[in-house]
Write a protein that holds these residues in place. Sequence first.
Motif, PDB file in Angstrom:
ATOM      1  N   LEU A   8      52.879  38.574  55.462  1.00 44.56           N
ATOM      2  CA  LEU A   8      52.653  39.988  55.723  1.00 44.56           C
ATOM      3  C   LEU A   8      53.110  40.833  54.545  1.00 44.56           C
ATOM      4  O   LEU A   8      52.472  41.837  54.208  1.00 44.56           O
ATOM      5  N   ARG A   9      54.204  40.447  53.901  1.00 46.89           N
ATOM      6  CA  ARG A   9      54.686  41.195  52.742  1.00 46.89           C
ATOM      7  C   ARG A   9      53.730  41.063  51.564  1.00 46.89           C
ATOM      8  O   ARG A   9      53.631  41.963  50.731  1.00 46.89           O
ATOM      9  N   ALA A  10      53.023  39.938  51.483  1.00 50.41           N
ATOM     10  CA  ALA A  10      52.137  39.692  50.354  1.00 50.41           C
ATOM     11  C   ALA A  10      50.735  40.251  50.559  1.00 50.41           C
ATOM     12  O   ALA A  10      49.958  40.307  49.606  1.00 50.41           O
ATOM     13  N   LEU A  11      50.400  40.681  51.775  1.00 51.28           N
ATOM     14  CA  LEU A  11      49.037  41.119  52.063  1.00 51.28           C
ATOM     15  C   LEU A  11      48.562  42.273  51.164  1.00 51.28           C
ATOM     16  O   LEU A  11      47.465  42.203  50.613  1.00 51.28           O
ATOM     17  N   PRO A  12      49.339  43.364  51.023  1.00 56.16           N
ATOM     18  CA  PRO A  12      48.842  44.460  50.169  1.00 56.16           C
ATOM     19  C   PRO A  12      48.545  44.021  48.740  1.00 56.16           C
ATOM     20  O   PRO A  12      47.521  44.415  48.170  1.00 56.16           O
ATOM     21  N   MET A  13      49.416  43.190  48.164  1.00 59.33           N
ATOM     22  CA  MET A  13      49.191  42.739  46.792  1.00 59.33           C
ATOM     23  C   MET A  13      47.979  41.826  46.701  1.00 59.33           C
ATOM     24  O   MET A  13      47.170  41.936  45.772  1.00 59.33           O
ATOM     25  N   LEU A  14      47.804  40.929  47.674  1.00 54.63           N
ATOM     26  CA  LEU A  14      46.636  40.051  47.666  1.00 54.63           C
ATOM     27  C   LEU A  14      45.351  40.856  47.794  1.00 54.63           C
ATOM     28  O   LEU A  14      44.359  40.581  47.117  1.00 54.63           O
ATOM     29  N   LEU A  15      45.375  41.859  48.657  1.00 56.47           N
ATOM     30  CA  LEU A  15      44.190  42.682  48.857  1.00 56.47           C
ATOM     31  C   LEU A  15      43.842  43.457  47.594  1.00 56.47           C
ATOM     32  O   LEU A  15      42.688  43.492  47.163  1.00 56.47           O
ATOM     33  N   LEU A  16      44.845  44.073  46.981  1.00 53.12           N
ATOM     34  CA  LEU A  16      44.599  44.859  45.777  1.00 53.12           C
ATOM     35  C   LEU A  16      44.120  43.980  44.624  1.00 53.12           C
ATOM     36  O   LEU A  16      43.182  44.340  43.902  1.00 53.12           O
ATOM     37  N   LEU A  17      44.741  42.828  44.442  1.00 48.81           N
ATOM     38  CA  LEU A  17      44.325  41.925  43.372  1.00 48.81           C
ATOM     39  C   LEU A  17      42.903  41.417  43.597  1.00 48.81           C
ATOM     40  O   LEU A  17      42.108  41.303  42.661  1.00 48.81           O
ATOM     41  N   GLY A  18      42.588  41.108  44.853  1.00 48.99           N
ATOM     42  CA  GLY A  18      41.243  40.648  45.163  1.00 48.99           C
ATOM     43  C   GLY A  18      40.195  41.701  44.879  1.00 48.99           C
ATOM     44  O   GLY A  18      39.123  41.414  44.323  1.00 48.99           O
ATOM     45  N   ILE A  19      40.493  42.944  45.253  1.00 52.06           N
ATOM     46  CA  ILE A  19      39.559  44.047  45.020  1.00 52.06           C
ATOM     47  C   ILE A  19      39.321  44.251  43.523  1.00 52.06           C
ATOM     48  O   ILE A  19      38.178  44.347  43.064  1.00 52.06           O
ATOM     49  N   LEU A  20      40.406  44.336  42.767  1.00 52.48           N
ATOM     50  CA  LEU A  20      40.278  44.576  41.332  1.00 52.48           C
ATOM     51  C   LEU A  20      39.563  43.421  40.627  1.00 52.48           C
ATOM     52  O   LEU A  20      38.795  43.644  39.686  1.00 52.48           O
ATOM     53  N   THR A  21      39.784  42.206  41.082  1.00 48.93           N
ATOM     54  CA  THR A  21      39.113  41.055  40.478  1.00 48.93           C
ATOM     55  C   THR A  21      37.612  41.124  40.679  1.00 48.93           C
ATOM     56  O   THR A  21      36.824  40.935  39.738  1.00 48.93           O
ATOM     57  N   VAL A  22      37.203  41.418  41.928  1.00 48.89           N
ATOM     58  CA  VAL A  22      35.765  41.519  42.199  1.00 48.89           C
ATOM     59  C   VAL A  22      35.161  42.712  41.472  1.00 48.89           C
ATOM     60  O   VAL A  22      34.052  42.637  40.929  1.00 48.89           O
ATOM     61  N   LEU A  23      35.892  43.832  41.436  1.00 49.51           N
ATOM     62  CA  LEU A  23      35.373  45.048  40.805  1.00 49.51           C
ATOM     63  C   LEU A  23      35.204  44.872  39.296  1.00 49.51           C
ATOM     64  O   LEU A  23      34.215  45.334  38.716  1.00 49.51           O
ATOM     65  N   VAL A  24      36.152  44.192  38.650  1.00 52.45           N
ATOM     66  CA  VAL A  24      36.114  44.061  37.188  1.00 52.45           C
ATOM     67  C   VAL A  24      35.210  42.909  36.749  1.00 52.45           C
ATOM     68  O   VAL A  24      34.401  43.057  35.818  1.00 52.45           O
ATOM     69  N   PHE A  25      35.321  41.764  37.402  1.00 52.84           N
ATOM     70  CA  PHE A  25      34.614  40.578  36.945  1.00 52.84           C
ATOM     71  C   PHE A  25      33.355  40.277  37.740  1.00 52.84           C
ATOM     72  O   PHE A  25      32.589  39.387  37.364  1.00 52.84           O
ATOM     73  N   GLY A  26      33.121  41.000  38.840  1.00 55.38           N
ATOM     74  CA  GLY A  26      31.929  40.774  39.633  1.00 55.38           C
ATOM     75  C   GLY A  26      30.711  41.455  39.046  1.00 55.38           C
ATOM     76  O   GLY A  26      30.753  42.022  37.954  1.00 55.38           O
ATOM     77  N   PRO A  27      29.571  41.388  39.761  1.00 55.63           N
ATOM     78  CA  PRO A  27      28.342  42.045  39.283  1.00 55.63           C
ATOM     79  C   PRO A  27      28.554  43.546  39.117  1.00 55.63           C
ATOM     80  O   PRO A  27      29.362  44.159  39.804  1.00 55.63           O
ATOM     81  N   ALA A  28      27.816  44.137  38.201  1.00 62.29           N
ATOM     82  CA  ALA A  28      27.920  45.577  37.965  1.00 62.29           C
ATOM     83  C   ALA A  28      27.526  46.330  39.231  1.00 62.29           C
ATOM     84  O   ALA A  28      26.504  46.015  39.847  1.00 62.29           O
ATOM     85  N   PRO A  29      28.317  47.300  39.655  1.00 58.81           N
ATOM     86  CA  PRO A  29      27.969  48.066  40.857  1.00 58.81           C
ATOM     87  C   PRO A  29      26.636  48.783  40.674  1.00 58.81           C
ATOM     88  O   PRO A  29      26.292  49.225  39.576  1.00 58.81           O
ATOM     89  N   ALA A  30      25.872  48.909  41.774  1.00 63.40           N
ATOM     90  CA  ALA A  30      24.553  49.523  41.707  1.00 63.40           C
ATOM     91  C   ALA A  30      24.567  50.979  42.133  1.00 63.40           C
ATOM     92  O   ALA A  30      23.728  51.759  41.693  1.00 63.40           O
TER      93      ALA A  30
END
Length: 241
Positions: free
Chosen positions: A134-156
Motif C-alpha cells: 500500500l505504501r508503494a502504490l502511489p510510486m508504482l502508479l506514477l512511475l508506470g504512468i510516466l513510463t508509458v507517457l514518455v516511451f509509449g506511442p505518441a499521444p494522438a
Amino acid sequence: MARLVLVVLWVAWAASSWWSAPRQASTAQASSDLSAGRMLSYRWADGWDSTGQWGWTSGRAPRSTGRAGPLFLWRTGDWRVHYTEFDDGSTTPVFPGSFDATRYPGPEAAAFDHALQSASQQPRWQGADALQPLRALPMLLLLGILTVLVFGPAPARGTRWFWFWVLTGVPLGLGVIWWLARERPWYPAESPPPGPTGRDPRERWYVGLLIGIATSIVASLLLYGLRRVLGEGYVPQGAGS
C-alpha cells in the motif's frame, strides 16, 4: 496490457487511500480503542500541515514539534486512521498533580499520554506499520504512468506535456482515467490531420495546466458539499484538499 495494469493500480490506490484517510473521532473513542487493544500505532501532533502530496489525503499531514498534543492520531487493526483533539474546551483537571506545560498542552493530553505509557503502547507511526504494497502504490502508479507517457506511442489527442499536466494536476488521480479513456488504444492509432494552418491540432501544455487548475477548484467545492451532506465518514477531510 500496461494500461490495464495502470487501471488496476489506480483502483487499488484510490480505495486504499480513501480507507486509510484520517477520520475525526472523540477522545472517548481513543480511550476505548486503547483499553480494548485496538490501537495499532499512534502519534501526537500540534495540528495539520500541508505537504502538497499527490493523493486523496493531500494537504492532510500532521505537524509536530515534539510536543504531545493537542492533536492525537491512531491507527486501528483494520488499517483505519482516526484523530481527535485533547484539551479542546476541557476545564476539568484529569491529571493527578502538576504536569509539564512545555510537554503537554493541557491536563487531558497529559493524562492520556500517561495511560499510553502505562499500557506500554509504543508509537510506531512513520509508515512503518503500514502494509508495504500500500505504501508503494502511489510510486508504482506514477512511475508506470510516466513510463508509458514518455516511451509509449505518441499521444494522438494531446501532446505529452498536455497529458503530463492533466495527469499531475487533475485531483484524485482522475487524470489517469481521462488519459486512458481518451487516448490509445481506445482511439484510432492515426493522429488527427494537421489544421488548415499546418499547426499541430493536438491540445498543448497550457490547456492541460488550465484544466488541472479548473478541476482542482471544482473538486474542492464538490467535496466540501458532499462532506457537509454525507459526513466525514464517507468523504474524509483530507480527500482532494
